[in-house]
Enzyme design. Structure first.
Site, PDB file in Angstrom:
ATOM      1  N   HIS A  51       8.094 -22.016 -17.215  1.00  0.00           N
ATOM      2  CA  HIS A  51       9.152 -22.208 -18.215  1.00  0.00           C
ATOM      3  C   HIS A  51      10.068 -23.692 -17.866  1.00  0.00           C
ATOM      4  O   HIS A  51      10.432 -24.313 -18.877  1.00  0.00           O
ATOM      5  CB  HIS A  51      10.060 -21.030 -18.096  1.00  0.00           C
ATOM      6  CG  HIS A  51      11.282 -21.084 -19.002  1.00  0.00           C
ATOM      7  ND1 HIS A  51      10.845 -20.903 -20.576  1.00  0.00           N
ATOM      8  CD2 HIS A  51      12.599 -21.072 -19.203  1.00  0.00           C
ATOM      9  CE1 HIS A  51      12.019 -20.938 -21.465  1.00  0.00           C
ATOM     10  NE2 HIS A  51      13.049 -21.009 -20.584  1.00  0.00           N
ATOM     11  N   ASP A 100       4.165 -20.842 -18.979  1.00  0.00           N
ATOM     12  CA  ASP A 100       5.532 -20.240 -19.105  1.00  0.00           C
ATOM     13  C   ASP A 100       5.229 -18.525 -19.332  1.00  0.00           C
ATOM     14  O   ASP A 100       4.634 -18.119 -20.344  1.00  0.00           O
ATOM     15  CB  ASP A 100       6.169 -20.804 -20.154  1.00  0.00           C
ATOM     16  CG  ASP A 100       7.639 -20.335 -20.579  1.00  0.00           C
ATOM     17  OD1 ASP A 100       7.918 -19.456 -19.626  1.00  0.00           O
ATOM     18  OD2 ASP A 100       8.268 -20.902 -21.443  1.00  0.00           O
ATOM     19  N   ARG A 158      20.777 -15.512  -9.959  1.00  0.00           N
ATOM     20  CA  ARG A 158      20.048 -16.825 -10.129  1.00  0.00           C
ATOM     21  C   ARG A 158      18.650 -16.803  -9.371  1.00  0.00           C
ATOM     22  O   ARG A 158      17.855 -17.289 -10.052  1.00  0.00           O
ATOM     23  CB  ARG A 158      20.904 -17.996  -9.498  1.00  0.00           C
ATOM     24  CG  ARG A 158      20.373 -19.442  -9.626  1.00  0.00           C
ATOM     25  CD  ARG A 158      20.100 -19.812 -10.935  1.00  0.00           C
ATOM     26  NE  ARG A 158      19.638 -21.159 -10.799  1.00  0.00           N
ATOM     27  CZ  ARG A 158      19.423 -21.971 -12.011  1.00  0.00           C
ATOM     28  NH1 ARG A 158      19.500 -21.305 -13.224  1.00  0.00           N
ATOM     29  NH2 ARG A 158      19.298 -23.244 -11.927  1.00  0.00           N
ATOM     30  N   SER A 214      14.011 -23.829 -24.504  1.00  0.00           N
ATOM     31  CA  SER A 214      14.626 -22.230 -24.247  1.00  0.00           C
ATOM     32  C   SER A 214      16.162 -21.963 -25.347  1.00  0.00           C
ATOM     33  O   SER A 214      15.940 -21.719 -26.588  1.00  0.00           O
ATOM     34  CB  SER A 214      15.024 -22.245 -22.793  1.00  0.00           C
ATOM     35  OG  SER A 214      15.349 -20.938 -22.160  1.00  0.00           O
TER      36      SER A 214
END
Lengths: 393, 393
Positions: free
Chosen positions: B360, B327, B232, B162
């Site tokens: 992901h 992902d 989050r 990432s």
């Protein structure tokens, strides 16, 4: 979205007025699925076209999460039309030259129909979270009462996109004789874990806003705008497709080509979302957002097939189910699941996946194949004998 | 995620300690890309394995948005290992029997490396939003300084998932002679409009929290936990796949089978996101979230090919680019774009799309094909002559 997509064919239904009617009162309260009784229930609605002599040409439009009764025509400014004006009018897919079209703000809404921002007669103050929880079925009950009020005993068709389509599915399953045809656009029979997750985070954003005050913000004279704005911005991402956002915004900056390197809005996509969040605050109530998203979470008419099976066996209403290939809010798999369950019970169902880069919001746009498909289906619904065996509402 | 996915092969690097070093000071401040000078810059890092005599076996692990220096081994409790412990250790893909592995908390972070929660020497108070904006390139400059400090003049490999992969890409393009090999896992060369949109809404959630106080919440003694938690939770949805969420949660309720019909947590997926939001608050700083996501937004090393072209022509570092088919945060198209640009400039690049339902977050899990692919690539990087033409850092 490109302006061209708003260029529709056909005329306008012209100036319209939102009407208001009290459908339930203390003597005849609304009995919710939860057992709770609600009164009064006022409903805001609009109609377009004329009901024919035998009351056989009525169509109801069930709106989505944040819609309202003002689907077509205009109030005041002819350039500012209703939210589905490209779809409803003379010569349009929902053709008001031959159909009597009704659209009502749904129960729990904030656009004229009783909801959590209405006055609770027991306290003289807005309900807030004292408003009873309701289901998609309760939304349909209120629509049915409106139809009775308008002298409509059977609908030529019920049409809805997203949450609107969920209402149509419920209506068809529970009262199959009342619908001549059912049109579900980018709908679902049940939210996925990801769908629920996005709705849960949106509700968190609202309920964590210090101005939320446990839902009593109206009484206190404040608004949880920060949270509601975040909720709307996030939801808006799920209404567009990755591809559509790339075409529309890409990585373009708001002002010229030099990044400003800060936390203010800089990319065009940020500016757009900001604007969507702001505009939404002017027209929507945070508590309505909570109630309506929660009603969607719990909707699952095929969840208990012991109960659903006999209903589906009795269902002979022709369905048109439409999805859009770039919709990832309720993607084609959601529509296909509905189609498979219906077909397995020999319900006549037509399914079309339409190509469009505009994601979930495609259902609001002029996409010729989509409009042609609905127009043809509605013409069949009016012309074929199978569509006309009447029953009462 | 299923526990089986955490069952790794190979051993543990054992107990480790996070170390701290001041790499930049008033005499030698960090010169940021913006021209701003920053001092002091302290860095928290860990190392695993031993540097060989000629300093040729060093590997850096570049962590993602919310990672830290504690990638492998354990502090205190052997059952609570570092965030990439299944990947780094004796006999693991990043094999500490033959590699000297370094992982550092990145600039702007909040896990021991200087960031917006550090004390601003000019004021004696936390920087907050007075911390200078920085770029992915600035993150790499700090890593390079750490390598110099450790006596490493050239890396066997740089590895990152990432945002970590974005750092590796920048490093390779700017300092091609310093990297023997580059491993990019679910990375991107530039965020899409949708990626930026999600980050923008996350930042809005933080900055709209009344406890944010323009970034000065530390000084005031409060925390924008409501906003950071919402950010989050939303981000976490994008780290999992639709399929993974369906498998893990579906529509299951938290307690039994009877819905509670309210706005409290009811579905398991809600409970999970809630928990993720809460846990995150204990370990992360809201301002770091703003700065690091903004650095990601602006990263675009291929954006100006007039500048990038010559860099790519000079780049002969072998790349391994890995994506996961589920992902959707940085989907395979992001990786493919990197691969195409590299290949067009004759950079040796191996590309693998790995099948995984875990979105992901797959890069953190034990997926045998993925681990095998990285292990084989790193073995090649150590054995083949093309990987060993050295140059200085």
């Amino acid at each position: 979205m490109p302006d061209a997509l708003h260029t529709d064919v056909g005329g306008s239904v012209g100036p319209v007025t939102t009407q208001h009617v009290t459908l339930f009162d203390d003597v005849h309260p609304l009995e919710l699925e939860s057992g709770h009784r609600l009164a009064p229930v006022e409903v805001a609605y609009e109609t377009y076209g004329e009901l024919d002599a035998n009351g056989s040409n009525a169509v109801i439009i069930c709106h989505a999460l944040t819609g309202d009764a003002h689907a077509a025509g205009y109030h005041g400014d002819p350039l500012r039309a209703g939210w589905w004006d490209n779809f409803i009018g003379p010569g349009k897919p929902v053709d008001t030259r031959r159909l009597f079209v009704v659209c009502a703000n749904l129960l729990g809404g904030c656009m004229g129909t009783t909801g959590p921002s209405s006055i609770n007669p027991e306290t003289g103050e807005p309900y807030g979270l004292r408003f009873p929880l309701f289901t998609v079925g309760d939304l349909v009950e209120v629509h049915r009462a409106l139809m009775r009020h308008l002298g409509v005993t059977r609908l030529r068709a019920a049409i809805g996109g997203s949450l609107g389509g969920m209402q149509v599915l419920h209506w068809a399953m529970e009262f199959p004789d009342e619908l001549g045809a059912a049109v579900l656009v980018c709908a679902t029979s049940r939210l996925s874990a990801q769908n629920i997750a996005f709705s849960a985070v949106a509700r968190e954003a609202i309920m964590r806003d210090p101005n939320f005050h446990g839902g009593d913000y109206q009484r206190i004279g404040v608004r949880p705008d920060a949270g509601l704005g975040v909720a709307r911005m996030m939801a808006h991402i799920t209404y567009l497709s990755e591809e559509g956002m790339r075409e529309k915004f890409g990585r373009r900056l708001q002002n010229g080509t030099t990044p400003r390197f800060g936390f203010d809005v800089d990319f065009q996509v940020e500016s757009y979302l900001h604007h969507q969040g702001e505009v939404f605050l002017r027209r929507f109530d945070a508590n309505s957002y909570l109630y309506l998203t929660r009603a969607m979470d719990y909707f699952d008419p095929f969840g208990d097939m012991v109960a659903a099976g006999p209903k589906l066996e009795a269902l002979r209403t022709p369905f048109l189910v439409v999805s859009f290939d770039s919709d990832w809010r309720f993607d084609t798999a959601h529509s296909r699941e509905i189609v498979q369950v219906l077909a397995a019970h020999r319900v006549p169902v037509t399914f079309r996946e339409i190509t469009s880069p505009h994601g979930h919001d495609s259902f609001l746009l002029v996409i010729p194949e989509y409009h042609r498909t609905v127009a043809n289906f509605l013409r069949r619904a009016g012309a074929e004998p199978g569509f006309t065996d009447a029953a009462g509402i």
